[in-house]
Scaffold this motif. Structure first.
Motif, PDB file in Angstrom:
ATOM      1  N   SER A 261       0.815  -1.218   0.000  1.00 38.45           N
ATOM      2  CA  SER A 261       0.000   0.000   0.000  1.00 38.45           C
ATOM      3  C   SER A 261       0.847   1.266   0.000  1.00 38.45           C
ATOM      4  O   SER A 261       0.359   2.356  -0.296  1.00 38.45           O
ATOM      5  CB  SER A 261      -0.944   0.014   1.210  1.00 38.45           C
ATOM      6  OG  SER A 261      -0.205  -0.045   2.418  1.00 38.45           O
ATOM      7  N   GLN A 262       2.143   1.138   0.324  1.00 43.23           N
ATOM      8  CA  GLN A 262       3.036   2.295   0.339  1.00 43.23           C
ATOM      9  C   GLN A 262       3.554   2.639  -1.061  1.00 43.23           C
ATOM     10  O   GLN A 262       4.120   3.703  -1.284  1.00 43.23           O
ATOM     11  CB  GLN A 262       4.214   2.034   1.278  1.00 43.23           C
ATOM     12  CG  GLN A 262       3.804   1.810   2.733  1.00 43.23           C
ATOM     13  CD  GLN A 262       4.976   1.361   3.597  1.00 43.23           C
ATOM     14  OE1 GLN A 262       6.132   1.550   3.244  1.00 43.23           O
ATOM     15  NE2 GLN A 262       4.670   0.764   4.743  1.00 43.23           N
ATOM     16  N   LEU A 263       3.380   1.725  -2.012  1.00 44.67           N
ATOM     17  CA  LEU A 263       3.817   1.962  -3.379  1.00 44.67           C
ATOM     18  C   LEU A 263       2.846   2.889  -4.098  1.00 44.67           C
ATOM     19  O   LEU A 263       1.648   2.901  -3.812  1.00 44.67           O
ATOM     20  CB  LEU A 263       3.921   0.640  -4.150  1.00 44.67           C
ATOM     21  CG  LEU A 263       4.896  -0.415  -3.609  1.00 44.67           C
ATOM     22  CD1 LEU A 263       4.779  -1.692  -4.433  1.00 44.67           C
ATOM     23  CD2 LEU A 263       6.329   0.108  -3.640  1.00 44.67           C
ATOM     24  N   SER A 264       3.364   3.659  -5.044  1.00 44.67           N
ATOM     25  CA  SER A 264       2.490   4.523  -5.840  1.00 44.67           C
ATOM     26  C   SER A 264       1.755   3.672  -6.874  1.00 44.67           C
ATOM     27  O   SER A 264       2.171   2.557  -7.194  1.00 44.67           O
ATOM     28  CB  SER A 264       3.321   5.597  -6.546  1.00 44.67           C
ATOM     29  OG  SER A 264       4.155   5.015  -7.527  1.00 44.67           O
ATOM     30  N   SER A 265       0.694   4.210  -7.421  1.00 43.97           N
ATOM     31  CA  SER A 265      -0.079   3.489  -8.436  1.00 43.97           C
ATOM     32  C   SER A 265       0.777   3.187  -9.661  1.00 43.97           C
ATOM     33  O   SER A 265       0.707   2.093 -10.234  1.00 43.97           O
ATOM     34  CB  SER A 265      -1.303   4.311  -8.849  1.00 43.97           C
ATOM     35  OG  SER A 265      -2.183   4.474  -7.755  1.00 43.97           O
ATOM     36  N   SER A 266       1.605   4.142 -10.075  1.00 41.92           N
ATOM     37  CA  SER A 266       2.456   3.927 -11.243  1.00 41.92           C
ATOM     38  C   SER A 266       3.496   2.845 -10.974  1.00 41.92           C
ATOM     39  O   SER A 266       3.805   2.035 -11.859  1.00 41.92           O
ATOM     40  CB  SER A 266       3.150   5.231 -11.642  1.00 41.92           C
ATOM     41  OG  SER A 266       3.950   5.732 -10.578  1.00 41.92           O
TER      42      SER A 266
ATOM     43  N   PHE B 206      -5.071  -8.597  -2.096  1.00 40.22           N
ATOM     44  CA  PHE B 206      -6.159  -8.049  -2.910  1.00 40.22           C
ATOM     45  C   PHE B 206      -6.637  -6.712  -2.361  1.00 40.22           C
ATOM     46  O   PHE B 206      -6.919  -5.782  -3.115  1.00 40.22           O
ATOM     47  CB  PHE B 206      -7.330  -9.037  -2.966  1.00 40.22           C
ATOM     48  CG  PHE B 206      -6.989 -10.342  -3.637  1.00 40.22           C
ATOM     49  CD1 PHE B 206      -6.139 -10.375  -4.722  1.00 40.22           C
ATOM     50  CD2 PHE B 206      -7.518 -11.534  -3.167  1.00 40.22           C
ATOM     51  CE1 PHE B 206      -5.815 -11.569  -5.341  1.00 40.22           C
ATOM     52  CE2 PHE B 206      -7.206 -12.738  -3.779  1.00 40.22           C
ATOM     53  CZ  PHE B 206      -6.354 -12.752  -4.864  1.00 40.22           C
ATOM     54  N   ASN B 207      -6.721  -6.602  -1.039  1.00 35.67           N
ATOM     55  CA  ASN B 207      -7.178  -5.358  -0.418  1.00 35.67           C
ATOM     56  C   ASN B 207      -6.195  -4.220  -0.674  1.00 35.67           C
ATOM     57  O   ASN B 207      -6.596  -3.078  -0.940  1.00 35.67           O
ATOM     58  CB  ASN B 207      -7.372  -5.549   1.086  1.00 35.67           C
ATOM     59  CG  ASN B 207      -8.583  -6.402   1.421  1.00 35.67           C
ATOM     60  OD1 ASN B 207      -9.502  -6.533   0.604  1.00 35.67           O
ATOM     61  ND2 ASN B 207      -8.603  -6.995   2.601  1.00 35.67           N
ATOM     62  N   ALA B 208      -4.898  -4.542  -0.579  1.00 34.41           N
ATOM     63  CA  ALA B 208      -3.870  -3.521  -0.798  1.00 34.41           C
ATOM     64  C   ALA B 208      -3.920  -3.000  -2.224  1.00 34.41           C
ATOM     65  O   ALA B 208      -3.784  -1.798  -2.480  1.00 34.41           O
ATOM     66  CB  ALA B 208      -2.488  -4.088  -0.483  1.00 34.41           C
ATOM     67  N   ILE B 209      -4.131  -3.917  -3.180  1.00 34.59           N
ATOM     68  CA  ILE B 209      -4.203  -3.533  -4.586  1.00 34.59           C
ATOM     69  C   ILE B 209      -5.481  -2.758  -4.875  1.00 34.59           C
ATOM     70  O   ILE B 209      -5.482  -1.768  -5.624  1.00 34.59           O
ATOM     71  CB  ILE B 209      -4.124  -4.777  -5.495  1.00 34.59           C
ATOM     72  CG1 ILE B 209      -2.761  -5.463  -5.352  1.00 34.59           C
ATOM     73  CG2 ILE B 209      -4.390  -4.408  -6.943  1.00 34.59           C
ATOM     74  CD1 ILE B 209      -1.574  -4.599  -5.690  1.00 34.59           C
ATOM     75  N   ALA B 210      -6.573  -3.204  -4.273  1.00 36.58           N
ATOM     76  CA  ALA B 210      -7.875  -2.562  -4.516  1.00 36.58           C
ATOM     77  C   ALA B 210      -7.855  -1.094  -4.098  1.00 36.58           C
ATOM     78  O   ALA B 210      -8.500  -0.247  -4.734  1.00 36.58           O
ATOM     79  CB  ALA B 210      -8.975  -3.308  -3.765  1.00 36.58           C
ATOM     80  N   GLU B 211      -7.114  -0.778  -3.059  1.00 42.04           N
ATOM     81  CA  GLU B 211      -7.029   0.602  -2.590  1.00 42.04           C
ATOM     82  C   GLU B 211      -6.427   1.522  -3.646  1.00 42.04           C
ATOM     83  O   GLU B 211      -6.746   2.702  -3.720  1.00 42.04           O
ATOM     84  CB  GLU B 211      -6.177   0.672  -1.317  1.00 42.04           C
ATOM     85  CG  GLU B 211      -6.841   0.066  -0.088  1.00 42.04           C
ATOM     86  CD  GLU B 211      -5.935   0.121   1.134  1.00 42.04           C
ATOM     87  OE1 GLU B 211      -4.821   0.690   1.006  1.00 42.04           O
ATOM     88  OE2 GLU B 211      -6.325  -0.379   2.192  1.00 42.04           O
ATOM     89  N   LYS B 212      -5.544   0.967  -4.473  1.00 41.74           N
ATOM     90  CA  LYS B 212      -4.867   1.774  -5.484  1.00 41.74           C
ATOM     91  C   LYS B 212      -5.664   1.884  -6.784  1.00 41.74           C
ATOM     92  O   LYS B 212      -5.367   2.720  -7.628  1.00 41.74           O
ATOM     93  CB  LYS B 212      -3.496   1.161  -5.801  1.00 41.74           C
ATOM     94  CG  LYS B 212      -2.549   1.144  -4.611  1.00 41.74           C
ATOM     95  CD  LYS B 212      -2.173   2.560  -4.184  1.00 41.74           C
ATOM     96  CE  LYS B 212      -1.176   2.543  -3.046  1.00 41.74           C
ATOM     97  NZ  LYS B 212      -0.750   3.906  -2.671  1.00 41.74           N
TER      98      LYS B 212
END
Length: 220
Positions: free
Chosen positions: A43-48, A71-77
């Motif tokens: 979740s600390q990574l940027s979307s790019s 999945f939750n961490a990815i969904a947030e982005k």
């Protein structure tokens, strides 16, 4: 034709001797920037960064709880990821892999490090890496869920067909936008519309759909 080329590789695992050995080996074999990352750190990574990263998860240690966290961490982005599963049981069924949103490769417990390295190079160039048996199962599984939909009931616009062709080739959203001289937001809008039309949720399912429909002139 543009193909998706990852610039980063992330080994998703807690620190261990095994993950350190794998990381060191891959650093010597591949032209990736390789990091080890814990689920909670994604979740600390940027979307790019996430879109440019190929995530490698160890199937042997990826419990349902860990999968849910991922999945939750990815969904947030709100981005489309790309995942590879390693140490997969040779008797796994396609049904068990459907939960992974954008799976681009599967490596078995019996696969050597050399084969893993070779496969990751192919994936880095935009290809999918599945055994012939698993690929046939995935296509059959997808066809089984589409039996109620006539082959020619889906009408894609010319632009949507172009985007689908680029997507299936492995191009990222930014690469599709560059190829078609449109904005990335425009690409995302088109993909959203296409996914709704063909009733899929992710790129792997879209790939299977395209493989199943090319011969029926839905995609020229």
């Amino acid at each position: 034709m543009s193909r998706k080329s990852f610039t980063k590789l992330a080994l998703v695992s807690d620190e261990s001797i095994q993950s350190s050995i794998l990381k060191e080996y891959l650093l010597k074999q591949l032209k990736f920037s390789i990091i080890s990352i814990k689920i909670d750190e994604i979740s600390q990574l940027s979307s790019s960064d996430i879109e440019e990263t190929l995530f490698i998860l160890d199937s042997a240690s990826t419990t349902p709880k860990i999968s849910e966290k991922y999945f939750n961490a990815i969904a947030e982005k709100e981005v489309i990821t790309s995942e590879v599963l390693i140490n997969v049981s040779t008797d796994i069924h396609a049904e068990e892999l459907k939960k992974w949103p954008n799976l681009v490769g599967v490596f078995y417990t019996s696969d050597s490090l050399e084969l893993l390295s070779e496969g990751l190079k192919k994936i880095q160039g935009g290809e999918l890496w599945f055994s012939r048996k698993l690929c046939q199962e995935l296509i059959s599984e997808y066809r089984g869920t589409q039996t109620s939909m006539p082959k020619l009931s889906v009408e894609l616009t010319a632009r949507e067909k172009e985007i689908m062709q680029l997507l299936v080739s492995g191009a990222s959203n930014s690469q599709i936008a560059e190829s078609l001289f449109v904005s990335e937001n425009t690409v995302k809008t088109h993909l959203h519309n296409v996914f709704k039309k063909i009733k899929v949720k992710n790129r792997l399912q879209a790939f299977m759909w395209a493989k199943n429909h090319t011969s029926h002139n839905v995609l020229p």
